[in-house]
Design a protein around this motif. Structure first.
Motif: not given
Length: 158
Positions: A22, A25-26, A71, A73-75, A77, A145, A148-149, A151
């Motif tokens: 997380l 990615r953020a 990225l 949001l983890g959407l 990914t 991701p 904790y995303s 996705d």
């Protein structure tokens, strides 16, 4: 779409490793947004400096901003990562064609601060940054991701 994501990531990484994904990615997402926004703002100047077509530069910068948001949001990914990865690979190829090194000499050890052939100042050219960014994006594609995303939330809730 959810079938493809669940095939790519049957299990989402949880626990400390999931939290690290997380954070990773953020941070990578924020870096790409910060990398892409100035390019969008000065699109024509960037296009001319690269010698690349304006529409291609627009797509590259837009993917950095939109993909960077994905990225964070983890959407979607893997798609967000892959869309930016294309630009990074293009950057590496361009640097290789020009004969730039992988790692540039430290500009502070050059004596005079680096000045390019056309008078531009800054860091000496290299493909180091594009290579590191590429590896970060490939890592996110391969590991996913994390739990904790969005996705994971969308697939677990499906």
């Amino acid at each position: 779409m959810s079938t493809l994501l669940s095939a790519l990531y049957p299990d989402f990484i949880v626990g400390p490793q999931g939290y690290m994904l997380l954070l990773f990615r953020a941070v990578v997402g924020v870096l790409f947004i910060l990398h892409g926004l100035p390019k969008l703002k000065h699109l024509k100047t960037w296009s001319e400096a690269l010698g690349a077509p304006l529409p291609l530069c627009f797509l590259s910068a837009a993917f950095m901003v939109v993909g960077g948001t994905g990225l964070i949001l983890g959407l979607l990914t893997p798609f967000a990562s892959a869309s930016i990865l294309v630009s990074m690979i293009y950057a590496i190829v361009q640097e290789l064609i020009k004969g730039d090194p992988m790692v540039a000499p430290d500009p502070y050890l050059l004596g005079e601060y680096y000045e390019g052939p056309e008078g531009q100042k800054g860091e000496p050219p290299s493909y180091e940054k594009a290579l590191i960014f590429s590896l970060m994006l490939i890592l996110l594609i391969l590991f996913g991701p994390g739990a904790y995303s969005l996705d994971a939330l969308l697939l677990i809730g499906a």
